[in-house]
Design a protein around this motif. Sequence first.
Motif, PDB file in Angstrom:
ATOM      1  N   LYS A   1       0.822  -1.222   0.000  1.00 29.61           N
ATOM      2  CA  LYS A   1       0.000   0.000   0.000  1.00 29.61           C
ATOM      3  C   LYS A   1       0.846   1.258   0.000  1.00 29.61           C
ATOM      4  N   LYS A   2       1.992   1.198  -0.697  1.00 29.23           N
ATOM      5  CA  LYS A   2       2.841   2.372  -0.911  1.00 29.23           C
ATOM      6  C   LYS A   2       3.661   2.155  -2.181  1.00 29.23           C
ATOM      7  N   CYS A   3       4.321   3.197  -2.650  1.00 29.56           N
ATOM      8  CA  CYS A   3       5.049   3.136  -3.919  1.00 29.56           C
ATOM      9  C   CYS A   3       6.366   2.366  -3.775  1.00 29.56           C
ATOM     10  N   PHE A   4       6.986   2.068  -4.907  1.00 29.12           N
ATOM     11  CA  PHE A   4       8.238   1.323  -4.955  1.00 29.12           C
ATOM     12  C   PHE A   4       9.328   2.033  -4.142  1.00 29.12           C
ATOM     13  N   ASN A   5       9.447   3.342  -4.327  1.00 29.99           N
ATOM     14  CA  ASN A   5      10.490   4.098  -3.617  1.00 29.99           C
ATOM     15  C   ASN A   5      10.313   4.032  -2.102  1.00 29.99           C
ATOM     16  N   CYS A   6       9.074   4.097  -1.631  1.00 26.07           N
ATOM     17  CA  CYS A   6       8.826   4.004  -0.188  1.00 26.07           C
ATOM     18  C   CYS A   6       9.178   2.617   0.337  1.00 26.07           C
ATOM     19  N   VAL A   7       8.882   1.568  -0.450  1.00 24.44           N
ATOM     20  CA  VAL A   7       9.221   0.207  -0.029  1.00 24.44           C
ATOM     21  C   VAL A   7      10.732   0.040   0.026  1.00 24.44           C
ATOM     22  N   VAL A   8      11.435   0.550  -0.996  1.00 21.35           N
ATOM     23  CA  VAL A   8      12.900   0.456  -1.006  1.00 21.35           C
ATOM     24  C   VAL A   8      13.476   1.191   0.200  1.00 21.35           C
ATOM     25  N   GLU A   9      12.958   2.358   0.486  1.00 22.02           N
ATOM     26  CA  GLU A   9      13.431   3.138   1.629  1.00 22.02           C
ATOM     27  C   GLU A   9      13.153   2.405   2.952  1.00 22.02           C
ATOM     28  N   PHE A  10      11.954   1.808   3.065  1.00 17.91           N
ATOM     29  CA  PHE A  10      11.581   1.049   4.258  1.00 17.91           C
ATOM     30  C   PHE A  10      12.518  -0.147   4.455  1.00 17.91           C
ATOM     31  N   GLU A  11      12.767  -0.901   3.363  1.00 16.79           N
ATOM     32  CA  GLU A  11      13.655  -2.058   3.468  1.00 16.79           C
ATOM     33  C   GLU A  11      15.098  -1.633   3.751  1.00 16.79           C
ATOM     34  N   HIS A  12      15.502  -0.501   3.221  1.00 18.11           N
ATOM     35  CA  HIS A  12      16.844   0.012   3.504  1.00 18.11           C
ATOM     36  C   HIS A  12      16.992   0.351   4.994  1.00 18.11           C
ATOM     37  N   ASP A  13      15.951   0.976   5.556  1.00 14.36           N
ATOM     38  CA  ASP A  13      15.976   1.291   6.989  1.00 14.36           C
ATOM     39  C   ASP A  13      16.013   0.006   7.828  1.00 14.36           C
ATOM     40  N   LEU A  14      15.294  -1.040   7.364  1.00 13.36           N
ATOM     41  CA  LEU A  14      15.331  -2.320   8.077  1.00 13.36           C
ATOM     42  C   LEU A  14      16.734  -2.935   8.031  1.00 13.36           C
ATOM     43  N   LYS A  15      17.403  -2.812   6.892  1.00 13.87           N
ATOM     44  CA  LYS A  15      18.763  -3.348   6.771  1.00 13.87           C
ATOM     45  C   LYS A  15      19.712  -2.603   7.699  1.00 13.87           C
ATOM     46  N   LYS A  16      19.552  -1.292   7.800  1.00 11.06           N
ATOM     47  CA  LYS A  16      20.394  -0.498   8.709  1.00 11.06           C
ATOM     48  C   LYS A  16      20.189  -0.943  10.153  1.00 11.06           C
ATOM     49  N   ALA A  17      18.943  -1.241  10.506  1.00  7.53           N
ATOM     50  CA  ALA A  17      18.623  -1.630  11.879  1.00  7.53           C
ATOM     51  C   ALA A  17      18.903  -3.110  12.139  1.00  7.53           C
ATOM     52  N   GLY A  18      19.233  -3.880  11.079  1.00  6.11           N
ATOM     53  CA  GLY A  18      19.515  -5.304  11.237  1.00  6.11           C
ATOM     54  C   GLY A  18      18.267  -6.167  11.343  1.00  6.11           C
ATOM     55  N   LEU A  19      17.128  -5.652  10.902  1.00  8.06           N
ATOM     56  CA  LEU A  19      15.864  -6.380  11.000  1.00  8.06           C
ATOM     57  C   LEU A  19      15.391  -6.941   9.664  1.00  8.06           C
ATOM     58  N   TYR A  20      16.171  -6.740   8.603  1.00 12.22           N
ATOM     59  CA  TYR A  20      15.712  -7.133   7.268  1.00 12.22           C
ATOM     60  C   TYR A  20      15.574  -8.654   7.129  1.00 12.22           C
ATOM     61  N   GLU A  21      16.474  -9.430   7.720  1.00  9.10           N
ATOM     62  CA  GLU A  21      16.426 -10.892   7.608  1.00  9.10           C
ATOM     63  C   GLU A  21      15.117 -11.431   8.189  1.00  9.10           C
ATOM     64  N   ALA A  22      14.722 -10.938   9.350  1.00  9.40           N
ATOM     65  CA  ALA A  22      13.471 -11.383   9.972  1.00  9.40           C
ATOM     66  C   ALA A  22      12.272 -10.976   9.110  1.00  9.40           C
ATOM     67  N   TYR A  23      12.327  -9.779   8.566  1.00  6.01           N
ATOM     68  CA  TYR A  23      11.265  -9.278   7.688  1.00  6.01           C
ATOM     69  C   TYR A  23      11.142 -10.160   6.448  1.00  6.01           C
ATOM     70  N   SER A  24      12.274 -10.492   5.831  1.00  5.43           N
ATOM     71  CA  SER A  24      12.294 -11.320   4.629  1.00  5.43           C
ATOM     72  C   SER A  24      11.764 -12.724   4.927  1.00  5.43           C
ATOM     73  N   LYS A  25      12.180 -13.303   6.060  1.00  2.18           N
ATOM     74  CA  LYS A  25      11.705 -14.634   6.455  1.00  2.18           C
ATOM     75  C   LYS A  25      10.198 -14.619   6.691  1.00  2.18           C
ATOM     76  N   ASN A  26       9.725 -13.574   7.330  1.00  2.00           N
ATOM     77  CA  ASN A  26       8.292 -13.464   7.613  1.00  2.00           C
ATOM     78  C   ASN A  26       7.480 -13.435   6.322  1.00  2.00           C
ATOM     79  N   ILE A  27       7.915 -12.666   5.335  1.00  3.46           N
ATOM     80  CA  ILE A  27       7.218 -12.594   4.049  1.00  3.46           C
ATOM     81  C   ILE A  27       7.250 -13.948   3.358  1.00  3.46           C
ATOM     82  N   HIS A  28       8.415 -14.580   3.306  1.00  2.00           N
ATOM     83  CA  HIS A  28       8.577 -15.880   2.649  1.00  2.00           C
ATOM     84  C   HIS A  28       7.695 -16.939   3.322  1.00  2.00           C
ATOM     85  N   ASN A  29       7.723 -16.994   4.640  1.00  2.00           N
ATOM     86  CA  ASN A  29       6.952 -17.996   5.377  1.00  2.00           C
ATOM     87  C   ASN A  29       5.445 -17.755   5.252  1.00  2.00           C
ATOM     88  N   SER A  30       5.028 -16.504   5.234  1.00  2.00           N
ATOM     89  CA  SER A  30       3.588 -16.224   5.096  1.00  2.00           C
ATOM     90  C   SER A  30       3.096 -16.613   3.703  1.00  2.00           C
TER      91      SER A  30
END
Length: 190
Positions: free
Chosen positions: A102-131
């Motif tokens: 429910k947001k544009c490509f640039n916002c998603v890229v920015e959100f995922e970039h912030d997750l990578k900075k915080a070290g939370l991207y792996e959990a986020y990626s696993k959650n999407i894959h598992n769901s």
Amino acid sequence: MEDSVLKKQFGEKDVQRARNLIQGKVDAKTGEGIGYSKKQEFYEEGDVWEVDGRKWTIKDGIKQNITKLDKAKKAHVMPIFCPNCGGVMNVKLDKDFYNIHKKCFNCVVEFEHDLKKAGLYEAYSKNIHNSEIDSFIEGFKAFIESELSQENNSFITEQGDVEKWVGGPNRERVLESLDKTIEHLNKLKK
């Protein structure tokens, strides 16, 4: 002689109608109607009414039919501007991301970039894959259950003959295969 020809072609109502049009009175009557006249009802913005079993409303000054699929249509219509950043949405690039996030490509890229900075991207990626795997398993279970519950012992051939078949699927074997498939899909989870 020409005067009599014109009188025959144009009646008083026709001349009066032409006068009204020239004067800008487009709704002015030139005669009285006889017979049935439908009662006119006037509706305002947001009113909902029913005619012949169909629901209607006025939205943005336009009369629109209300259907059962309006909510589904609304869920998949991409807005012109991103709800998150307010930027213009690109149809080719942003459509898939809007349907998921429910947001544009640039916002998603920015959100995922912030997750990578915080070290939370792996959990986020696993959650999407598992769901995605979980939703596929649920859909697959529902499909198998509906196929097993169908009872149809006759089939029509290409020639139009009705054939009656005896037997059907081996329920135990199908459920065993279903369990193995689900087990394999669960192993794919991260």
